[in-house]
Design a protein around this motif. Structure first.
Motif, mmCIF file in Angstrom:
data_model
loop_
_atom_site.group_PDB
_atom_site.id
_atom_site.type_symbol
_atom_site.label_atom_id
_atom_site.label_comp_id
_atom_site.label_asym_id
_atom_site.label_seq_id
_atom_site.Cartn_x
_atom_site.Cartn_y
_atom_site.Cartn_z
ATOM 1 N N LEU A 72 50.921 -45.857 -62.423
ATOM 2 C CA LEU A 72 50.293 -45.094 -63.112
ATOM 3 C C LEU A 72 51.513 -44.433 -63.858
ATOM 4 C CD1 LEU A 72 47.615 -44.128 -64.446
ATOM 5 C CD2 LEU A 72 47.393 -42.181 -62.731
ATOM 6 N N VAL A 73 52.119 -43.399 -63.431
ATOM 7 C CA VAL A 73 53.356 -42.895 -64.167
ATOM 8 C C VAL A 73 54.202 -44.145 -64.602
ATOM 9 C CG1 VAL A 73 55.440 -41.213 -63.810
ATOM 10 C CG2 VAL A 73 53.251 -41.114 -62.480
ATOM 11 N N ILE A 74 54.580 -45.356 -64.475
ATOM 12 C CA ILE A 74 55.306 -45.722 -65.121
ATOM 13 C C ILE A 74 54.632 -46.647 -66.541
ATOM 14 C CG2 ILE A 74 56.923 -48.375 -64.880
ATOM 15 C CD1 ILE A 74 57.206 -47.658 -61.887
ATOM 16 N N GLU A 75 53.621 -46.806 -65.976
ATOM 17 C CA GLU A 75 52.149 -47.704 -67.204
ATOM 18 C C GLU A 75 52.427 -46.405 -67.991
ATOM 19 O OE1 GLU A 75 47.971 -49.375 -68.123
ATOM 20 O OE2 GLU A 75 47.931 -47.875 -66.535
ATOM 21 N N SER A 76 52.420 -44.502 -67.970
ATOM 22 C CA SER A 76 51.038 -43.771 -68.922
ATOM 23 C C SER A 76 53.046 -43.469 -69.029
ATOM 24 C CB SER A 76 51.142 -42.859 -68.001
ATOM 25 O OG SER A 76 49.484 -42.548 -67.780
ATOM 26 N N GLY A 77 54.234 -43.790 -68.837
ATOM 27 C CA GLY A 77 55.440 -43.879 -69.488
ATOM 28 C C GLY A 77 56.097 -44.529 -70.129
ATOM 29 N N LEU A 78 55.626 -45.695 -70.092
ATOM 30 C CA LEU A 78 55.758 -46.681 -71.153
ATOM 31 C C LEU A 78 54.741 -46.940 -72.570
ATOM 32 C CD1 LEU A 78 56.789 -49.990 -68.974
ATOM 33 C CD2 LEU A 78 58.312 -48.338 -69.849
ATOM 34 N N THR A 79 53.675 -46.385 -71.900
ATOM 35 C CA THR A 79 52.802 -46.288 -73.194
ATOM 36 C C THR A 79 52.978 -44.948 -73.936
ATOM 37 O OG1 THR A 79 50.879 -47.218 -71.170
ATOM 38 C CG2 THR A 79 49.845 -46.215 -73.405
#
Length: 93
Positions: A72-79
């Protein structure tokens, strides 16, 4: 969590990847046709967002030793990065 939830998440991620990839491709094609720099940034921004969805899905489905919170952190960061690039594309000339 329902027994249908994992399959639904995979289906929604697949749709996200398909549409994000299509938007990135069409933006890139428009950039190649017109040479307009902002369209390049638009393509890259949507590409980063789509990449975030892909990476999070891979982490969640295949790398079980990595927690869902990490995905979730990776996805949110890239988003967030992708949206920053898209925002830049709207302000650049």
């Amino acid at each position: 969590m329902s027994s249908h939830t994992p399959a639904l998440v995979v289906a929604l991620k697949a749709i996200t990847l398909a549409l994000g990839g299509l938007i990135s491709y069409l933006s890139y094609r428009a950039y190649r046709r017109t040479g307009a720099g902002p369209l390049w940034y638009l393509a890259v921004g949507f590409g980063v967002i789509t990449l975030g969805s892909l990476v999070a899905g891979v982490f969640d489905q295949f790398l079980t030793n990595v927690g869902r919170g990490t995905a979730l952190v990776i996805e949110s960061g890239l988003t967030a990065v992708g949206f920053a690039i898209i925002t830049y594309s709207l302000y650049t000339e």
